[in-house]
Design a protein around this motif. Structure first.
Motif, PDB file in Angstrom:
ATOM      1  N   PHE A  45      15.808  37.553  30.500  1.00 58.57           N
ATOM      2  CA  PHE A  45      17.192  37.091  30.792  1.00 58.57           C
ATOM      3  C   PHE A  45      17.502  35.757  30.967  1.00 58.57           C
ATOM      4  O   PHE A  45      18.036  34.925  30.410  1.00 58.57           O
ATOM      5  CB  PHE A  45      18.021  38.063  31.783  1.00 58.57           C
ATOM      6  CG  PHE A  45      19.536  38.149  31.711  1.00 58.57           C
ATOM      7  CD1 PHE A  45      20.298  38.165  30.592  1.00 58.57           C
ATOM      8  CD2 PHE A  45      19.964  37.252  32.671  1.00 58.57           C
ATOM      9  CE1 PHE A  45      21.634  38.073  30.514  1.00 58.57           C
ATOM     10  CE2 PHE A  45      21.387  37.064  32.844  1.00 58.57           C
ATOM     11  CZ  PHE A  45      22.177  37.615  31.687  1.00 58.57           C
ATOM     12  N   ALA A  46      16.718  35.430  32.079  1.00 60.30           N
ATOM     13  CA  ALA A  46      16.566  33.777  32.622  1.00 60.30           C
ATOM     14  C   ALA A  46      15.957  33.030  31.312  1.00 60.30           C
ATOM     15  O   ALA A  46      16.598  31.901  31.263  1.00 60.30           O
ATOM     16  CB  ALA A  46      15.874  33.696  33.811  1.00 60.30           C
ATOM     17  N   GLY A  47      14.760  33.391  30.876  1.00 60.52           N
ATOM     18  CA  GLY A  47      14.151  32.464  29.764  1.00 60.52           C
ATOM     19  C   GLY A  47      15.219  32.314  28.561  1.00 60.52           C
ATOM     20  O   GLY A  47      15.365  31.216  28.097  1.00 60.52           O
ATOM     21  N   ASN A  48      16.004  33.372  28.297  1.00 62.04           N
ATOM     22  CA  ASN A  48      16.873  33.132  27.143  1.00 62.04           C
ATOM     23  C   ASN A  48      17.812  32.139  27.338  1.00 62.04           C
ATOM     24  O   ASN A  48      18.111  31.376  26.376  1.00 62.04           O
ATOM     25  CB  ASN A  48      17.425  34.561  26.939  1.00 62.04           C
ATOM     26  CG  ASN A  48      18.804  34.506  25.885  1.00 62.04           C
ATOM     27  OD1 ASN A  48      18.561  34.506  24.769  1.00 62.04           O
ATOM     28  ND2 ASN A  48      19.985  34.434  26.486  1.00 62.04           N
ATOM     29  N   ALA A  49      18.533  32.038  28.769  1.00 70.07           N
ATOM     30  CA  ALA A  49      19.547  31.096  29.135  1.00 70.07           C
ATOM     31  C   ALA A  49      18.816  29.823  29.125  1.00 70.07           C
ATOM     32  O   ALA A  49      19.599  28.779  28.397  1.00 70.07           O
ATOM     33  CB  ALA A  49      20.164  31.247  30.604  1.00 70.07           C
ATOM     34  N   VAL A  50      17.624  29.643  29.563  1.00 72.15           N
ATOM     35  CA  VAL A  50      17.136  28.173  29.501  1.00 72.15           C
ATOM     36  C   VAL A  50      16.718  27.999  27.901  1.00 72.15           C
ATOM     37  O   VAL A  50      16.809  26.682  27.756  1.00 72.15           O
ATOM     38  CB  VAL A  50      15.769  28.248  30.375  1.00 72.15           C
ATOM     39  CG1 VAL A  50      14.849  26.887  29.931  1.00 72.15           C
ATOM     40  CG2 VAL A  50      15.860  28.531  31.843  1.00 72.15           C
ATOM     41  N   GLY A  51      16.054  28.717  27.196  1.00 64.40           N
ATOM     42  CA  GLY A  51      15.917  28.427  25.935  1.00 64.40           C
ATOM     43  C   GLY A  51      17.091  28.065  25.012  1.00 64.40           C
ATOM     44  O   GLY A  51      17.004  27.087  24.303  1.00 64.40           O
ATOM     45  N   GLY A  52      18.091  28.559  25.371  1.00 64.60           N
ATOM     46  CA  GLY A  52      19.258  28.161  24.584  1.00 64.60           C
ATOM     47  C   GLY A  52      19.751  26.965  25.045  1.00 64.60           C
ATOM     48  O   GLY A  52      20.080  25.959  24.147  1.00 64.60           O
ATOM     49  N   ARG A  53      19.613  26.575  26.230  1.00 65.47           N
ATOM     50  CA  ARG A  53      20.057  25.003  26.710  1.00 65.47           C
ATOM     51  C   ARG A  53      19.123  23.825  25.917  1.00 65.47           C
ATOM     52  O   ARG A  53      19.532  22.929  25.636  1.00 65.47           O
ATOM     53  CB  ARG A  53      20.250  25.102  28.307  1.00 65.47           C
ATOM     54  CG  ARG A  53      20.263  23.586  28.532  1.00 65.47           C
ATOM     55  CD  ARG A  53      20.337  23.674  30.149  1.00 65.47           C
ATOM     56  NE  ARG A  53      21.674  24.309  30.590  1.00 65.47           N
ATOM     57  CZ  ARG A  53      21.921  24.384  31.791  1.00 65.47           C
ATOM     58  NH1 ARG A  53      21.329  24.115  32.982  1.00 65.47           N
ATOM     59  NH2 ARG A  53      23.128  25.243  32.260  1.00 65.47           N
TER      60      ARG A  53
ATOM     61  N   SER B 155       9.256  35.215  26.127  1.00 69.90           N
ATOM     62  CA  SER B 155       9.535  35.944  25.150  1.00 69.90           C
ATOM     63  C   SER B 155      11.086  35.619  24.843  1.00 69.90           C
ATOM     64  O   SER B 155      11.756  35.427  24.023  1.00 69.90           O
ATOM     65  CB  SER B 155       9.357  37.202  25.237  1.00 69.90           C
ATOM     66  OG  SER B 155       9.775  37.748  26.549  1.00 69.90           O
ATOM     67  N   GLY B 156      11.718  35.718  26.110  1.00 67.83           N
ATOM     68  CA  GLY B 156      13.306  35.434  26.144  1.00 67.83           C
ATOM     69  C   GLY B 156      13.745  34.144  25.559  1.00 67.83           C
ATOM     70  O   GLY B 156      14.765  33.960  24.677  1.00 67.83           O
ATOM     71  N   ALA B 157      12.929  33.219  25.885  1.00 68.25           N
ATOM     72  CA  ALA B 157      13.149  31.719  25.539  1.00 68.25           C
ATOM     73  C   ALA B 157      13.050  31.470  24.255  1.00 68.25           C
ATOM     74  O   ALA B 157      13.547  30.460  23.673  1.00 68.25           O
ATOM     75  CB  ALA B 157      12.489  30.724  26.375  1.00 68.25           C
ATOM     76  N   LEU B 158      12.187  32.267  23.555  1.00 69.08           N
ATOM     77  CA  LEU B 158      12.057  32.097  22.072  1.00 69.08           C
ATOM     78  C   LEU B 158      13.279  32.679  21.165  1.00 69.08           C
ATOM     79  O   LEU B 158      13.356  31.960  20.145  1.00 69.08           O
ATOM     80  CB  LEU B 158      10.760  32.810  21.700  1.00 69.08           C
ATOM     81  CG  LEU B 158       9.253  32.182  21.852  1.00 69.08           C
ATOM     82  CD1 LEU B 158       8.355  33.299  21.459  1.00 69.08           C
ATOM     83  CD2 LEU B 158       9.129  30.989  20.892  1.00 69.08           C
ATOM     84  N   VAL B 159      14.091  33.414  21.713  1.00 68.68           N
ATOM     85  CA  VAL B 159      15.028  34.051  20.978  1.00 68.68           C
ATOM     86  C   VAL B 159      16.229  32.822  20.317  1.00 68.68           C
ATOM     87  O   VAL B 159      16.169  32.892  19.110  1.00 68.68           O
ATOM     88  CB  VAL B 159      15.710  35.144  21.614  1.00 68.68           C
ATOM     89  CG1 VAL B 159      16.812  35.643  20.757  1.00 68.68           C
ATOM     90  CG2 VAL B 159      14.759  36.324  21.877  1.00 68.68           C
ATOM     91  N   PRO B 160      16.761  32.098  21.261  1.00 65.21           N
ATOM     92  CA  PRO B 160      17.688  31.342  20.724  1.00 65.21           C
ATOM     93  C   PRO B 160      17.133  30.207  19.723  1.00 65.21           C
ATOM     94  O   PRO B 160      17.826  29.983  18.648  1.00 65.21           O
ATOM     95  CB  PRO B 160      18.285  30.522  21.974  1.00 65.21           C
ATOM     96  CG  PRO B 160      17.933  31.641  22.937  1.00 65.21           C
ATOM     97  CD  PRO B 160      16.753  32.139  22.511  1.00 65.21           C
ATOM     98  N   PRO B 161      16.019  29.545  20.217  1.00 65.15           N
ATOM     99  CA  PRO B 161      15.479  28.644  18.917  1.00 65.15           C
ATOM    100  C   PRO B 161      15.081  29.079  17.760  1.00 65.15           C
ATOM    101  O   PRO B 161      15.228  28.638  16.708  1.00 65.15           O
ATOM    102  CB  PRO B 161      14.187  28.099  19.729  1.00 65.15           C
ATOM    103  CG  PRO B 161      13.896  28.763  20.811  1.00 65.15           C
ATOM    104  CD  PRO B 161      15.182  29.462  21.207  1.00 65.15           C
ATOM    105  N   LEU B 162      14.386  30.514  17.641  1.00 69.28           N
ATOM    106  CA  LEU B 162      13.977  31.110  16.738  1.00 69.28           C
ATOM    107  C   LEU B 162      15.218  31.411  15.600  1.00 69.28           C
ATOM    108  O   LEU B 162      15.338  31.123  14.526  1.00 69.28           O
ATOM    109  CB  LEU B 162      13.516  32.437  16.892  1.00 69.28           C
ATOM    110  CG  LEU B 162      11.918  32.114  17.167  1.00 69.28           C
ATOM    111  CD1 LEU B 162      11.525  33.334  17.663  1.00 69.28           C
ATOM    112  CD2 LEU B 162      11.122  31.721  16.087  1.00 69.28           C
ATOM    113  N   GLN B 163      16.299  31.668  16.209  1.00 69.52           N
ATOM    114  CA  GLN B 163      17.734  32.109  15.467  1.00 69.52           C
ATOM    115  C   GLN B 163      18.171  30.875  14.930  1.00 69.52           C
ATOM    116  O   GLN B 163      18.738  30.613  13.936  1.00 69.52           O
ATOM    117  CB  GLN B 163      18.527  33.051  16.531  1.00 69.52           C
ATOM    118  CG  GLN B 163      18.050  34.156  16.875  1.00 69.52           C
ATOM    119  CD  GLN B 163      18.484  35.345  15.791  1.00 69.52           C
ATOM    120  OE1 GLN B 163      18.163  34.867  14.569  1.00 69.52           O
ATOM    121  NE2 GLN B 163      18.772  36.668  16.070  1.00 69.52           N
TER     122      GLN B 163
END
Length: 368
Positions: free
Chosen positions: A277-285, A330-338
């Protein structure tokens, strides 16, 4: 007068494409929060039964292995049926489509709660699964179209954050509710969440959101043949398979190899979800700043953390660090992959995002 001039002079305003709305100046937090909660409700529907298969098997008098098909068949329908449903609904306005899919999801869970037999329960799960990929894709598309230029990764992180939160809370809460009041109560809870998400969506998300550039909307399945799209889908599937291979067997690894007890294993799995969850937020930013850089760093950290688990699998002090890093990467990968697949498809292709959702699910299947 030339034929070209004559044609130009007889064109009416109604014949021309409507001018695109100006880009928003700020991030629409309320609307993005509505999309995030809708994504949470959607993904909770998938994971809510994870801890209740034994209850379902006993109540409907089927083997546990048969009850497990409620999960595996769901993922297969998402992977295969998602792009098909997305292609068939390509002309529907994004907000209208999202609201309609939420209504179908709610109806599917009502059917699940009332199902008197396993085949009818499987049918209800299949109906719900058919909404999954398309709904996730159209939420990503709406989030991107509502957000200012340069904030695409952040917008996608809101949606994927809702999906990620469902893995942290949706499964455990669904299991707790089912154990306390019966597995059918879990379906009623998902129905209620879908109803609340529907109300939030139609209230907070503007009707004027479009699907994006005309070229991306009319390209159809052709966008999936673009080399950049194929490359993005491949990276999604392979990277997802890499970490999901470990995640599928992380519980026996933690118990039998590292030596943790059942309670500690549960805590570590929760830690993994929080990391994601935290990695997703960082990955999006950071995807907004450097898409390629975010992908490279996230993949490098993920590969290093997976290698670390292999090296320190018997060390109780080191394994939690590796588990947290795997979840975060793994969470940080989702925003850049999309973002990558959406950009490669031209910026308005829900079909490409749905195909990427299928790639995530195919990676899960391959890894497990």
């Amino acid at each position: 007068m030339s034929s070209a001039s004559a044609s130009s002079s007889t064109t009416t305003p109604h014949d021309r494409d409507p001018a695109p709305p100006p880009p928003p100046a700020t991030v629409p937090v309320a609307a993005l929060a509505a999309l995030a909660f809708a994504a949470f409700a959607l993904c909770s529907a998938e994971f809510a039964l994870v801890g209740l298969l034994l209850d379902v098997s006993r109540d409907l008098r089927v083997p546990v292995a048969t009850a497990g098909q409620l999960l595996s068949a769901y993922a297969l329908v998402v992977a295969v049926g998602g792009p098909v449903v997305t292609a068939l609904t390509a002309r529907v306005a994004p907000r209208t489509l999202a609201a309609a899919l939420l209504a179908v999801l709610a109806a599917a869970n009502v059917l699940g709660a009332l199902a008197p037999s396993f085949p009818l329960l499987m049918a209800a799960r299949t109906l719900g699964a058919l909404t999954h990929s398309t709904f996730a894709a159209v939420c990503v598309l709406i989030a991107v179209r509502m957000s200012p230029p340069g904030r695409q990764g952040t917008a996608i992180a809101w949606v994927s954050g809702g999906l990620g939160l469902a893995t942290v809370l949706g499964g455990p809460v669904g299991t707790a509710v089912g154990q306390q009041w019966g597995w059918r109560a879990t379906f009623w809870c998902v129905t209620a969440a879908a109803a609340v998400a529907f109300a939030a969506l139609v209230t907070l998300v503007p009707r004027s959101v479009t699907r994006g550039p005309a070229g991306a909307r009319t390209a159809g399945a052709r966008v999936l043949a673009r080399p950049q799209v194929i490359c993005a889908l491949g990276v999604t599937a392979v990277s997802q398979a890499g970490w999901f291979l470990l995640y599928s067997y992380v519980a026996p690894l933690l118990r039998d190899t590292t030596g943790y007890g059942a309670t500690a294993t549960t805590v570590l799995l929760f830690l993994f979800g929080l990391g994601g969850f935290a990695g997703n937020a960082v990955g999006g930013r950071y995807a907004d700043r450097s898409l390629r850089g975010t992908l490279v760093v996230s993949l490098t950290v993920l590969a290093g953390a997976l290698a670390l688990v292999s090296a320190v699998a018997e060390a109780k002090a080191a394994v939690p660090v590796a588990i947290l890093l795997i979840g975060a990467a793994s969470g940080a990968l989702v925003p850049p992959l999309q973002s990558w697949v959406l950009g490669a498809a031209g910026g308005g292709s829900a079909l490409a995002v749905a195909a990427n959702t299928s790639a995530f699910n195919l990676g899960n299947a391959a890894g497990s």
